[in-house]
Scaffold this motif. Structure first.
Motif, PDB file in Angstrom:
ATOM      1  N   ASN A  81      42.671  30.384  -8.319  1.00 26.16           N
ATOM      2  CA  ASN A  81      43.886  29.697  -7.489  1.00 26.16           C
ATOM      3  C   ASN A  81      45.250  30.668  -7.485  1.00 26.16           C
ATOM      4  N   GLU A  82      45.347  31.555  -8.849  1.00 25.58           N
ATOM      5  CA  GLU A  82      46.341  32.452  -8.880  1.00 25.58           C
ATOM      6  C   GLU A  82      46.217  33.773  -8.075  1.00 25.58           C
ATOM      7  N   LEU A  83      45.350  33.634  -7.650  1.00 26.23           N
ATOM      8  CA  LEU A  83      45.458  35.613  -6.641  1.00 26.23           C
ATOM      9  C   LEU A  83      45.583  35.565  -5.300  1.00 26.23           C
ATOM     10  N   TYR A  92      48.261  39.244  -8.099  1.00 24.76           N
ATOM     11  CA  TYR A  92      48.003  40.742  -7.317  1.00 24.76           C
ATOM     12  C   TYR A  92      46.434  40.733  -7.972  1.00 24.76           C
ATOM     13  N   ASP A  93      45.145  40.168  -6.718  1.00 23.44           N
ATOM     14  CA  ASP A  93      43.860  40.707  -7.964  1.00 23.44           C
ATOM     15  C   ASP A  93      44.209  42.335  -7.966  1.00 23.44           C
ATOM     16  N   SER A  94      43.568  42.401  -9.358  1.00 28.20           N
ATOM     17  CA  SER A  94      43.282  43.562  -9.143  1.00 28.20           C
ATOM     18  C   SER A  94      41.898  43.725  -9.588  1.00 28.20           C
ATOM     19  N   PRO A 131      34.699  38.152 -16.972  1.00 23.66           N
ATOM     20  CA  PRO A 131      36.014  37.316 -17.816  1.00 23.66           C
ATOM     21  C   PRO A 131      37.009  37.639 -16.420  1.00 23.66           C
ATOM     22  N   GLY A 132      38.026  37.041 -16.210  1.00 24.91           N
ATOM     23  CA  GLY A 132      39.687  37.042 -15.536  1.00 24.91           C
ATOM     24  C   GLY A 132      40.108  38.277 -15.868  1.00 24.91           C
ATOM     25  N   ASN A 133      40.524  38.093 -16.926  1.00 20.42           N
ATOM     26  CA  ASN A 133      41.237  38.888 -17.977  1.00 20.42           C
ATOM     27  C   ASN A 133      40.764  41.004 -17.009  1.00 20.42           C
TER      28      ASN A 133
HETATM   29  P1  AMP Z   1      39.758  33.434 -16.112  1.00 20.76           P
HETATM   30  O1  AMP Z   1      38.532  34.315 -16.110  1.00 20.76           O
HETATM   31  O2  AMP Z   1      39.705  32.695 -14.712  1.00 20.76           O
HETATM   32  O3  AMP Z   1      39.855  32.621 -17.139  1.00 20.76           O
HETATM   33  O4  AMP Z   1      41.298  34.077 -16.255  1.00 20.76           O
HETATM   34  C1  AMP Z   1      41.363  34.739 -17.498  1.00 20.76           C
HETATM   35  C2  AMP Z   1      43.160  35.606 -16.928  1.00 20.76           C
HETATM   36  O5  AMP Z   1      42.472  37.060 -15.565  1.00 20.76           O
HETATM   37  C3  AMP Z   1      43.548  35.181 -16.090  1.00 20.76           C
HETATM   38  O6  AMP Z   1      45.649  35.526 -16.777  1.00 20.76           O
HETATM   39  C4  AMP Z   1      43.471  35.320 -14.837  1.00 20.76           C
HETATM   40  O7  AMP Z   1      45.256  35.223 -13.739  1.00 20.76           O
HETATM   41  C5  AMP Z   1      43.547  36.731 -14.595  1.00 20.76           C
HETATM   42  N1  AMP Z   1      42.839  36.580 -13.167  1.00 20.76           N
HETATM   43  C6  AMP Z   1      41.801  36.542 -12.997  1.00 20.76           C
HETATM   44  N2  AMP Z   1      40.959  36.777 -11.824  1.00 20.76           N
HETATM   45  C7  AMP Z   1      41.817  38.267 -11.707  1.00 20.76           C
HETATM   46  C8  AMP Z   1      42.085  39.113 -11.171  1.00 20.76           C
HETATM   47  N3  AMP Z   1      40.920  38.710 -10.163  1.00 20.76           N
HETATM   48  N4  AMP Z   1      42.883  39.894 -11.298  1.00 20.76           N
HETATM   49  C9  AMP Z   1      43.533  39.746 -11.679  1.00 20.76           C
HETATM   50  N5  AMP Z   1      43.857  39.201 -12.525  1.00 20.76           N
HETATM   51  C10 AMP Z   1      43.169  38.271 -12.806  1.00 20.76           C
END
Ligand code: AMP
Ligand code: MG
Length: 447
Positions: free
Chosen positions: A233-235, A248-250, A342-344
Protein backbone atom coordinates in the motif's frame (compact mmCIF):
# COMPACT_ATOMS: atom_id res chain seq x y z
CA UNK A 1 5.99 -9.57 10.43
CA UNK A 2 9.39 -11.06 10.46
CA UNK A 3 12.18 -8.62 10.11
CA UNK A 4 14.25 -9.61 7.14
CA UNK A 5 17.54 -8.37 8.49
CA UNK A 6 17.33 -9.25 12.15
CA UNK A 7 20.37 -10.59 13.91
CA UNK A 8 18.67 -13.38 15.81
CA UNK A 9 20.33 -16.77 15.55
CA UNK A 10 18.98 -18.86 12.73
CA UNK A 11 16.29 -21.37 13.61
CA UNK A 12 16.71 -24.99 12.80
CA UNK A 13 16.29 -26.05 9.20
CA UNK A 14 13.76 -28.54 7.99
CA UNK A 15 13.68 -30.92 5.11
CA UNK A 16 9.97 -31.28 4.42
CA UNK A 17 8.58 -28.58 2.20
CA UNK A 18 4.91 -28.41 3.12
CA UNK A 19 4.09 -25.06 4.55
CA UNK A 20 1.63 -24.06 7.19
CA UNK A 21 1.23 -20.56 8.44
CA UNK A 22 3.33 -21.15 11.47
CA UNK A 23 5.99 -18.50 11.04
CA UNK A 24 9.51 -19.43 10.21
CA UNK A 25 9.94 -22.01 12.92
CA UNK A 26 12.06 -23.77 10.38
CA UNK A 27 13.59 -22.86 7.06
CA UNK A 28 14.78 -24.65 3.99
CA UNK A 29 18.49 -24.78 3.35
CA UNK A 30 19.74 -22.68 0.46
CA UNK A 31 20.91 -25.91 -1.18
CA UNK A 32 17.39 -27.32 -0.96
CA UNK A 33 15.91 -24.23 -2.54
CA UNK A 34 18.50 -24.36 -5.31
CA UNK A 35 17.75 -28.03 -5.92
CA UNK A 36 14.06 -27.19 -6.20
CA UNK A 37 14.82 -24.47 -8.73
CA UNK A 38 16.99 -26.82 -10.78
CA UNK A 39 14.32 -29.51 -10.79
CA UNK A 40 11.54 -27.11 -11.78
CA UNK A 41 13.22 -24.77 -14.23
CA UNK A 42 13.92 -26.53 -17.50
CA UNK A 43 14.84 -24.96 -20.83
CA UNK A 44 11.75 -23.81 -22.70
CA UNK A 45 10.83 -24.93 -26.21
CA UNK A 46 12.53 -23.54 -29.28
CA UNK A 47 11.34 -20.74 -31.48
CA UNK A 48 12.58 -19.03 -34.60
CA UNK A 49 14.37 -15.72 -34.27
CA UNK A 50 15.19 -13.51 -37.22
CA UNK A 51 18.92 -12.99 -37.43
CA UNK A 52 18.58 -9.30 -36.66
CA UNK A 53 16.99 -10.13 -33.33
CA UNK A 54 19.06 -13.19 -32.45
CA UNK A 55 22.16 -11.64 -30.85
CA UNK A 56 22.35 -12.57 -27.17
CA UNK A 57 19.77 -15.32 -27.60
CA UNK A 58 20.58 -18.96 -26.89
CA UNK A 59 20.92 -21.30 -29.85
CA UNK A 60 18.52 -24.24 -29.48
CA UNK A 61 20.08 -26.60 -32.03
CA UNK A 62 23.58 -27.12 -33.34
CA UNK A 63 24.29 -25.00 -36.37
CA UNK A 64 25.71 -27.02 -39.27
CA UNK A 65 26.99 -25.36 -42.44
CA UNK A 66 24.90 -26.12 -45.52
CA UNK A 67 27.41 -24.62 -47.96
CA UNK A 68 31.10 -23.98 -48.49
CA UNK A 69 32.31 -20.46 -47.74
CA UNK A 70 33.62 -19.23 -50.06
CA UNK A 71 31.88 -21.37 -52.64
CA UNK A 72 34.69 -20.93 -55.19
CA UNK A 73 38.45 -20.30 -55.26
CA UNK A 74 39.02 -16.54 -55.19
CA UNK A 75 41.72 -13.93 -55.24
CA UNK A 76 42.94 -12.79 -51.85
CA UNK A 77 44.68 -9.74 -53.35
CA UNK A 78 44.38 -7.40 -56.29
CA UNK A 79 46.77 -8.51 -59.01
CA UNK A 80 47.10 -11.00 -61.85
CA UNK A 81 45.90 -14.59 -61.93
CA UNK A 82 48.19 -16.95 -63.82
CA UNK A 83 49.95 -20.29 -63.64
CA UNK A 84 52.41 -20.24 -60.74
CA UNK A 85 54.80 -22.61 -62.49
CA UNK A 86 55.28 -20.02 -65.24
CA UNK A 87 56.61 -17.39 -62.83
CA UNK A 88 59.75 -19.32 -61.86
CA UNK A 89 62.76 -17.05 -62.19
CA UNK A 90 60.81 -13.81 -62.37
CA UNK A 91 62.60 -10.89 -60.75
CA UNK A 92 63.10 -7.16 -60.98
CA UNK A 93 65.94 -7.71 -63.47
CA UNK A 94 64.12 -10.57 -65.15
CA UNK A 95 60.52 -9.49 -65.76
CA UNK A 96 58.44 -12.19 -67.38
CA UNK A 97 55.72 -11.13 -69.80
CA UNK A 98 52.24 -12.68 -69.94
CA UNK A 99 49.47 -11.97 -72.42
CA UNK A 100 46.77 -10.04 -70.59
CA UNK A 101 43.57 -11.65 -71.81
CA UNK A 102 40.90 -10.26 -69.58
CA UNK A 103 39.69 -9.39 -66.14
CA UNK A 104 37.93 -11.12 -63.23
CA UNK A 105 35.94 -8.92 -60.85
CA UNK A 106 33.97 -9.87 -57.73
CA UNK A 107 30.69 -11.30 -58.97
CA UNK A 108 31.89 -10.87 -62.60
CA UNK A 109 34.17 -13.80 -63.43
CA UNK A 110 36.44 -14.16 -66.45
CA UNK A 111 34.41 -16.43 -68.69
CA UNK A 112 36.91 -18.74 -70.41
CA UNK A 113 39.86 -20.94 -69.55
CA UNK A 114 43.26 -19.32 -69.26
CA UNK A 115 45.96 -20.81 -71.47
CA UNK A 116 49.68 -21.09 -70.80
CA UNK A 117 51.44 -17.76 -71.14
CA UNK A 118 48.28 -15.82 -70.25
CA UNK A 119 47.28 -13.76 -67.22
CA UNK A 120 44.02 -12.21 -66.07
CA UNK A 121 43.74 -9.02 -64.12
CA UNK A 122 41.90 -9.91 -60.91
CA UNK A 123 40.47 -8.10 -57.87
CA UNK A 124 40.24 -9.33 -54.30
CA UNK A 125 37.19 -11.58 -53.95
CA UNK A 126 36.92 -12.33 -57.67
CA UNK A 127 36.76 -15.97 -58.85
CA UNK A 128 40.07 -17.44 -59.90
CA UNK A 129 39.78 -18.24 -63.64
CA UNK A 130 40.06 -21.87 -64.77
CA UNK A 131 43.62 -22.73 -65.61
CA UNK A 132 45.19 -20.34 -63.09
CA UNK A 133 46.38 -21.28 -59.62
CA UNK A 134 47.97 -18.18 -58.10
CA UNK A 135 47.79 -14.40 -57.97
CA UNK A 136 50.76 -12.09 -58.41
CA UNK A 137 50.08 -8.93 -56.40
CA UNK A 138 49.76 -5.73 -58.40
CA UNK A 139 52.98 -4.31 -56.92
CA UNK A 140 55.00 -7.04 -58.69
CA UNK A 141 53.36 -6.45 -62.04
CA UNK A 142 53.30 -3.78 -64.75
CA UNK A 143 50.89 -3.68 -67.60
CA UNK A 144 52.25 -2.91 -71.06
CA UNK A 145 50.32 -1.94 -74.11
CA UNK A 146 51.90 -1.66 -77.53
CA UNK A 147 49.58 1.17 -78.52
CA UNK A 148 48.13 3.45 -75.83
CA UNK A 149 50.05 3.01 -72.60
CA UNK A 150 47.28 3.95 -70.18
CA UNK A 151 47.77 0.89 -67.93
CA UNK A 152 51.45 1.43 -67.65
CA UNK A 153 52.39 1.06 -64.04
CA UNK A 154 49.94 -0.76 -61.88
CA UNK A 155 46.42 -1.86 -61.48
CA UNK A 156 43.55 0.22 -62.83
CA UNK A 157 40.67 1.35 -60.69
CA UNK A 158 38.05 -1.27 -59.92
CA UNK A 159 35.36 0.26 -62.03
CA UNK A 160 37.36 0.41 -65.25
CA UNK A 161 36.08 -1.68 -68.12
CA UNK A 162 38.63 -3.91 -69.65
CA UNK A 163 39.05 -4.10 -73.38
CA UNK A 164 42.00 -6.38 -73.93
CA UNK A 165 44.00 -5.69 -77.02
CA UNK A 166 45.83 -8.55 -78.62
CA UNK A 167 49.03 -6.78 -77.76
CA UNK A 168 48.27 -6.08 -74.05
CA UNK A 169 50.64 -7.75 -71.68
CA UNK A 170 51.72 -7.74 -68.09
CA UNK A 171 55.26 -8.09 -66.79
CA UNK A 172 55.76 -10.01 -63.57
CA UNK A 173 58.75 -9.23 -61.34
CA UNK A 174 58.30 -11.83 -58.57
CA UNK A 175 57.62 -15.56 -58.61
CA UNK A 176 54.62 -17.07 -56.81
CA UNK A 177 53.97 -20.60 -55.65
CA UNK A 178 50.76 -22.48 -56.49
CA UNK A 179 47.88 -21.33 -54.29
CA UNK A 180 49.61 -18.04 -53.43
CA UNK A 181 47.12 -15.24 -52.64
CA UNK A 182 44.24 -17.58 -53.38
CA UNK A 183 41.37 -18.15 -50.95
CA UNK A 184 40.35 -21.75 -51.45
CA UNK A 185 36.76 -22.88 -51.74
CA UNK A 186 35.54 -23.83 -48.24
CA UNK A 187 38.62 -22.42 -46.50
CA UNK A 188 36.45 -20.42 -44.08
CA UNK A 189 33.60 -22.88 -43.70
CA UNK A 190 33.30 -26.34 -45.22
CA UNK A 191 29.80 -27.61 -45.96
CA UNK A 192 28.76 -29.97 -43.17
CA UNK A 193 31.02 -28.34 -40.58
CA UNK A 194 29.60 -27.90 -37.09
CA UNK A 195 29.66 -24.17 -36.60
CA UNK A 196 27.99 -23.45 -33.26
CA UNK A 197 26.88 -25.77 -30.49
CA UNK A 198 23.37 -25.85 -29.03
CA UNK A 199 23.29 -23.67 -25.94
CA UNK A 200 25.61 -21.07 -27.43
CA UNK A 201 24.80 -17.53 -26.38
CA UNK A 202 24.95 -15.81 -29.74
CA UNK A 203 27.66 -13.20 -30.25
CA UNK A 204 27.62 -10.59 -33.01
CA UNK A 205 30.17 -12.58 -35.00
CA UNK A 206 27.97 -15.69 -34.68
CA UNK A 207 25.18 -13.73 -36.34
CA UNK A 208 27.59 -12.86 -39.15
CA UNK A 209 28.63 -16.49 -39.46
CA UNK A 210 25.01 -17.62 -39.79
CA UNK A 211 24.47 -14.98 -42.47
CA UNK A 212 27.60 -16.17 -44.30
CA UNK A 213 26.04 -19.61 -44.74
CA UNK A 214 22.93 -17.97 -46.08
CA UNK A 215 20.63 -18.05 -43.07
CA UNK A 216 18.31 -15.22 -42.11
CA UNK A 217 16.87 -16.91 -39.03
CA UNK A 218 17.96 -19.27 -36.26
CA UNK A 219 16.36 -21.69 -33.86
CA UNK A 220 16.70 -20.27 -30.36
CA UNK A 221 15.37 -21.10 -26.92
CA UNK A 222 12.23 -19.17 -26.17
CA UNK A 223 12.94 -16.60 -23.47
CA UNK A 224 10.83 -16.94 -20.34
CA UNK A 225 7.98 -14.46 -20.02
CA UNK A 226 8.10 -12.83 -16.64
CA UNK A 227 5.37 -10.96 -14.79
CA UNK A 228 6.42 -8.55 -12.07
CA UNK A 229 4.04 -8.02 -9.22
CA UNK A 230 4.94 -5.45 -6.58
CA UNK A 231 2.78 -5.50 -3.51
CA UNK A 232 2.44 -2.75 -0.92
CA UNK A 233 0.00 0.00 0.00
CA UNK A 234 2.98 2.26 0.55
CA UNK A 235 4.33 2.09 -2.99
CA UNK A 236 4.43 5.12 -5.26
CA UNK A 237 5.30 4.97 -8.94
CA UNK A 238 8.64 6.56 -9.91
CA UNK A 239 8.03 9.66 -11.98
CA UNK A 240 4.71 10.29 -10.27
CA UNK A 241 3.66 11.99 -7.04
CA UNK A 242 4.42 10.47 -3.65
CA UNK A 243 2.32 10.73 -0.52
CA UNK A 244 3.96 11.69 2.79
CA UNK A 245 4.22 8.08 3.96
CA UNK A 246 4.83 6.43 0.69
CA UNK A 247 8.06 5.19 -0.86
CA UNK A 248 8.91 4.89 -4.50
CA UNK A 249 8.82 1.35 -5.80
CA UNK A 250 12.44 0.48 -6.52
CA UNK A 251 12.01 -3.27 -6.82
CA UNK A 252 10.01 -3.29 -10.04
CA UNK A 253 12.63 -1.34 -11.97
CA UNK A 254 15.47 -3.33 -10.47
CA UNK A 255 13.79 -6.66 -11.15
CA UNK A 256 12.99 -5.66 -14.73
CA UNK A 257 16.68 -4.90 -15.29
CA UNK A 258 17.72 -8.19 -13.67
CA UNK A 259 15.25 -10.19 -15.76
CA UNK A 260 16.49 -8.56 -18.92
CA UNK A 261 20.10 -9.25 -17.94
CA UNK A 262 19.23 -12.91 -17.48
CA UNK A 263 17.53 -13.26 -20.84
CA UNK A 264 13.91 -13.13 -19.71
CA UNK A 265 11.24 -10.85 -21.11
CA UNK A 266 9.10 -8.78 -18.78
CA UNK A 267 5.57 -9.09 -20.12
CA UNK A 268 3.78 -7.15 -17.43
CA UNK A 269 4.47 -4.95 -14.42
CA UNK A 270 1.71 -4.83 -11.87
CA UNK A 271 1.53 -2.90 -8.64
CA UNK A 272 -1.14 -4.04 -6.24
CA UNK A 273 -2.24 -3.04 -2.80
CA UNK A 274 -1.99 -5.38 0.15
CA UNK A 275 -5.40 -6.89 -0.33
CA UNK A 276 -6.01 -10.56 -0.68
CA UNK A 277 -8.34 -10.13 -3.62
CA UNK A 278 -5.97 -7.86 -5.51
CA UNK A 279 -3.00 -10.16 -4.97
CA UNK A 280 -5.09 -13.21 -5.91
CA UNK A 281 -6.27 -11.62 -9.16
CA UNK A 282 -2.73 -10.62 -10.08
CA UNK A 283 -1.36 -14.09 -9.31
CA UNK A 284 -4.01 -15.74 -11.44
CA UNK A 285 -3.40 -13.67 -14.57
CA UNK A 286 -2.25 -15.91 -17.42
CA UNK A 287 0.58 -15.59 -19.87
CA UNK A 288 3.76 -15.83 -17.80
CA UNK A 289 6.33 -18.57 -17.29
CA UNK A 290 7.64 -16.90 -14.15
CA UNK A 291 5.89 -14.63 -11.68
CA UNK A 292 8.03 -12.50 -9.40
CA UNK A 293 6.18 -11.11 -6.42
CA UNK A 294 7.98 -8.46 -4.43
CA UNK A 295 6.92 -7.64 -0.88
CA UNK A 296 4.45 -9.37 1.37
CA UNK A 297 6.36 -12.63 1.23
CA UNK A 298 6.70 -13.20 4.97
CA UNK A 299 4.30 -14.40 7.64
CA UNK A 300 2.56 -11.19 8.70
CA UNK A 301 -1.11 -10.31 8.49
CA UNK A 302 -0.59 -8.32 5.28
CA UNK A 303 1.55 -11.00 3.67
CA UNK A 304 -1.02 -12.64 1.44
CA UNK A 305 1.14 -14.08 -1.30
CA UNK A 306 2.46 -17.22 0.45
CA UNK A 307 -0.92 -18.51 1.56
CA UNK A 308 -2.46 -17.59 -1.80
CA UNK A 309 0.21 -19.54 -3.68
CA UNK A 310 -0.42 -22.49 -1.35
CA UNK A 311 -4.15 -22.16 -1.98
CA UNK A 312 -4.03 -21.64 -5.76
CA UNK A 313 -1.03 -23.79 -6.59
CA UNK A 314 1.87 -25.20 -4.64
CA UNK A 315 4.09 -23.36 -2.22
CA UNK A 316 7.14 -25.60 -2.22
CA UNK A 317 9.45 -23.55 -0.04
CA UNK A 318 8.74 -20.70 2.34
CA UNK A 319 11.56 -19.36 4.44
CA UNK A 320 15.20 -20.00 3.57
CA UNK A 321 18.12 -20.15 6.01
CA UNK A 322 19.95 -17.13 4.67
CA UNK A 323 20.53 -13.46 5.36
CA UNK A 324 19.15 -11.33 3.93
CA UNK A 325 16.13 -12.80 2.13
CA UNK A 326 15.05 -15.34 4.73
CA UNK A 327 11.33 -14.67 4.00
CA UNK A 328 11.73 -15.97 0.46
CA UNK A 329 9.20 -18.37 -1.00
CA UNK A 330 8.86 -20.32 -4.19
CA UNK A 331 6.33 -22.59 -5.78
CA UNK A 332 4.14 -23.15 -8.79
CA UNK A 333 0.96 -21.62 -10.09
CA UNK A 334 -0.18 -23.93 -12.86
CA UNK A 335 2.59 -23.92 -15.45
CA UNK A 336 4.26 -20.85 -14.00
CA UNK A 337 7.00 -20.76 -11.40
CA UNK A 338 6.40 -18.18 -8.75
CA UNK A 339 9.01 -16.56 -6.55
CA UNK A 340 8.06 -14.61 -3.46
CA UNK A 341 10.78 -12.04 -2.95
CA UNK A 342 10.97 -9.97 0.24
CA UNK A 343 10.15 -6.28 -0.19
CA UNK A 344 13.34 -4.94 1.32
CA UNK A 345 15.30 -4.07 -1.80
CA UNK A 346 18.56 -5.77 -0.83
CA UNK A 347 16.64 -8.92 0.06
CA UNK A 348 14.75 -8.64 -3.18
CA UNK A 349 17.99 -8.40 -5.15
CA UNK A 350 19.61 -11.23 -3.21
CA UNK A 351 16.61 -13.59 -3.43
CA UNK A 352 16.27 -12.84 -7.11
CA UNK A 353 19.91 -13.56 -7.77
CA UNK A 354 20.02 -16.76 -5.74
CA UNK A 355 16.80 -18.33 -6.98
CA UNK A 356 14.59 -16.49 -9.47
CA UNK A 357 17.42 -15.41 -11.74
CA UNK A 358 18.77 -18.92 -11.74
CA UNK A 359 15.37 -20.23 -12.84
CA UNK A 360 15.06 -17.61 -15.58
CA UNK A 361 18.55 -18.30 -16.85
CA UNK A 362 17.90 -22.03 -16.93
CA UNK A 363 14.54 -21.68 -18.67
CA UNK A 364 16.13 -19.49 -21.30
CA UNK A 365 18.85 -22.08 -21.91
CA UNK A 366 21.61 -20.17 -20.17
CA UNK A 367 24.02 -21.34 -17.53
CA UNK A 368 22.53 -21.47 -14.05
CA UNK A 369 25.72 -20.01 -12.63
CA UNK A 370 25.99 -16.51 -11.18
CA UNK A 371 26.20 -13.94 -13.95
CA UNK A 372 28.99 -12.18 -12.05
CA UNK A 373 32.72 -12.50 -12.58
CA UNK A 374 34.66 -13.90 -9.65
CA UNK A 375 37.95 -12.92 -8.13
CA UNK A 376 39.92 -14.29 -5.21
CA UNK A 377 41.04 -11.68 -2.68
CA UNK A 378 42.27 -11.35 0.88
CA UNK A 379 39.90 -10.32 3.64
CA UNK A 380 40.94 -6.96 5.15
CA UNK A 381 38.28 -6.68 7.87
CA UNK A 382 36.38 -9.55 9.49
CA UNK A 383 33.29 -10.79 7.67
CA UNK A 384 30.73 -11.84 10.26
CA UNK A 385 28.15 -14.56 9.74
CA UNK A 386 26.53 -17.29 11.81
CA UNK A 387 26.55 -21.04 11.57
CA UNK A 388 23.39 -22.42 10.01
CA UNK A 389 22.66 -19.72 7.48
CA UNK A 390 24.11 -18.48 4.24
CA UNK A 391 25.16 -14.83 4.27
CA UNK A 392 25.17 -12.51 1.28
CA UNK A 393 27.69 -9.95 2.42
CA UNK A 394 28.20 -6.77 0.39
CA UNK A 395 31.85 -5.87 0.24
CA UNK A 396 34.13 -3.19 -1.12
CA UNK A 397 37.62 -3.79 -2.44
CA UNK A 398 40.01 -1.37 -0.79
CA UNK A 399 43.60 -1.59 -1.94
CA UNK A 400 42.84 -5.08 -3.15
CA UNK A 401 41.45 -6.22 0.22
CA UNK A 402 37.90 -7.28 0.92
CA UNK A 403 35.99 -5.16 3.42
CA UNK A 404 32.38 -5.73 4.46
CA UNK A 405 30.28 -2.58 4.21
CA UNK A 406 29.38 -1.11 7.59
CA UNK A 407 25.77 -0.36 6.65
CA UNK A 408 24.43 -3.57 5.31
CA UNK A 409 20.79 -3.80 6.38
CA UNK A 410 18.39 -5.34 3.92
CA UNK A 411 16.58 -2.03 3.46
CA UNK A 412 19.75 -0.14 2.49
CA UNK A 413 19.80 -0.51 -1.25
CA UNK A 414 22.62 2.01 -1.55
CA UNK A 415 24.85 -0.57 0.20
CA UNK A 416 24.70 -2.56 -3.03
CA UNK A 417 25.58 0.42 -5.20
CA UNK A 418 28.54 1.35 -2.98
CA UNK A 419 29.69 -2.27 -2.93
CA UNK A 420 32.02 -3.71 -5.53
CA UNK A 421 30.50 -7.12 -5.07
CA UNK A 422 29.52 -9.67 -2.49
CA UNK A 423 30.87 -12.66 -0.61
CA UNK A 424 28.71 -15.70 0.08
CA UNK A 425 29.42 -17.16 3.48
CA UNK A 426 28.21 -20.77 3.62
CA UNK A 427 26.14 -22.29 6.45
CA UNK A 428 29.04 -24.04 8.09
CA UNK A 429 31.13 -20.89 8.62
CA UNK A 430 30.92 -18.18 11.23
CA UNK A 431 32.54 -15.76 8.86
CA UNK A 432 35.94 -15.03 7.41
CA UNK A 433 38.90 -13.81 9.45
CA UNK A 434 41.22 -11.06 8.22
CA UNK A 435 44.00 -12.51 6.11
CA UNK A 436 41.92 -15.39 4.78
CA UNK A 437 41.19 -15.57 1.07
CA UNK A 438 37.66 -15.47 -0.22
CA UNK A 439 35.84 -15.47 -3.53
CA UNK A 440 34.22 -12.15 -4.37
CA UNK A 441 31.48 -12.01 -6.96
CA UNK A 442 31.79 -8.65 -8.67
CA UNK A 443 28.68 -6.69 -9.57
CA UNK A 444 30.55 -5.15 -12.45
CA UNK A 445 32.85 -6.93 -14.85
CA UNK A 446 34.77 -3.69 -15.38
CA UNK A 447 36.73 -3.89 -12.13
P1 AMP B 1 7.51 -6.41 2.92
O1 AMP B 1 8.38 -7.48 2.35
O2 AMP B 1 6.31 -6.17 2.08
O3 AMP B 1 7.21 -6.69 4.34
O4 AMP B 1 8.34 -5.08 2.85
C1 AMP B 1 9.56 -4.95 3.58
C2 AMP B 1 10.10 -3.55 3.39
O5 AMP B 1 10.40 -3.35 2.01
C3 AMP B 1 9.14 -2.44 3.75
O6 AMP B 1 9.87 -1.39 4.33
C4 AMP B 1 8.56 -2.02 2.45
O7 AMP B 1 8.10 -0.70 2.44
C5 AMP B 1 9.75 -2.19 1.53
N1 AMP B 1 9.30 -2.44 0.18
C6 AMP B 1 8.35 -3.31 -0.19
N2 AMP B 1 8.18 -3.29 -1.53
C7 AMP B 1 9.05 -2.40 -2.01
C8 AMP B 1 9.36 -1.92 -3.30
N3 AMP B 1 8.71 -2.40 -4.38
N4 AMP B 1 10.31 -0.99 -3.45
C9 AMP B 1 10.97 -0.53 -2.37
N5 AMP B 1 10.74 -0.93 -1.13
C10 AMP B 1 9.78 -1.85 -0.93
MG1 MG C 1 4.67 -5.09 2.04
Amino acid sequence: MENDHDMTPPPSTRRDSDVRMRGFASRALVAEALAWVDAQAQPLEREIALLDAACGRVLAAELVAGIDVPGFDRAAMDGYALRAAETTGAGEYNPLAFRLVGESLPGRPFDRDVDPGEAVRIMTGAPLPNGTDAVVPAEYASERSSTVDHHSSSITPRLSTFNPRPSSSVEITAPVSPGKHVGRRGEDIAAGARLLAAGRRLRPQDIGLAASVGLDRLEVVRPPRVRLLATGNELAVPGGPRGPHEIYDSNTSMLAALVERDGGGVVERLRVEDSRDAVRAALLAAGADVVLVSGGSSVGAEDHAPSLVAELGKLAIHGVAMRPSSPTGMGRLGEALVFLLPGNPVSCLCAYDFFAGRAIRRMGGRSADWPYPRIEAEVGRKIVSAIGRVDYCRVALREGKVEPLAVAGASILSSTTRADGFVIVPEEREGHAPGSRVTVLLYDAGL
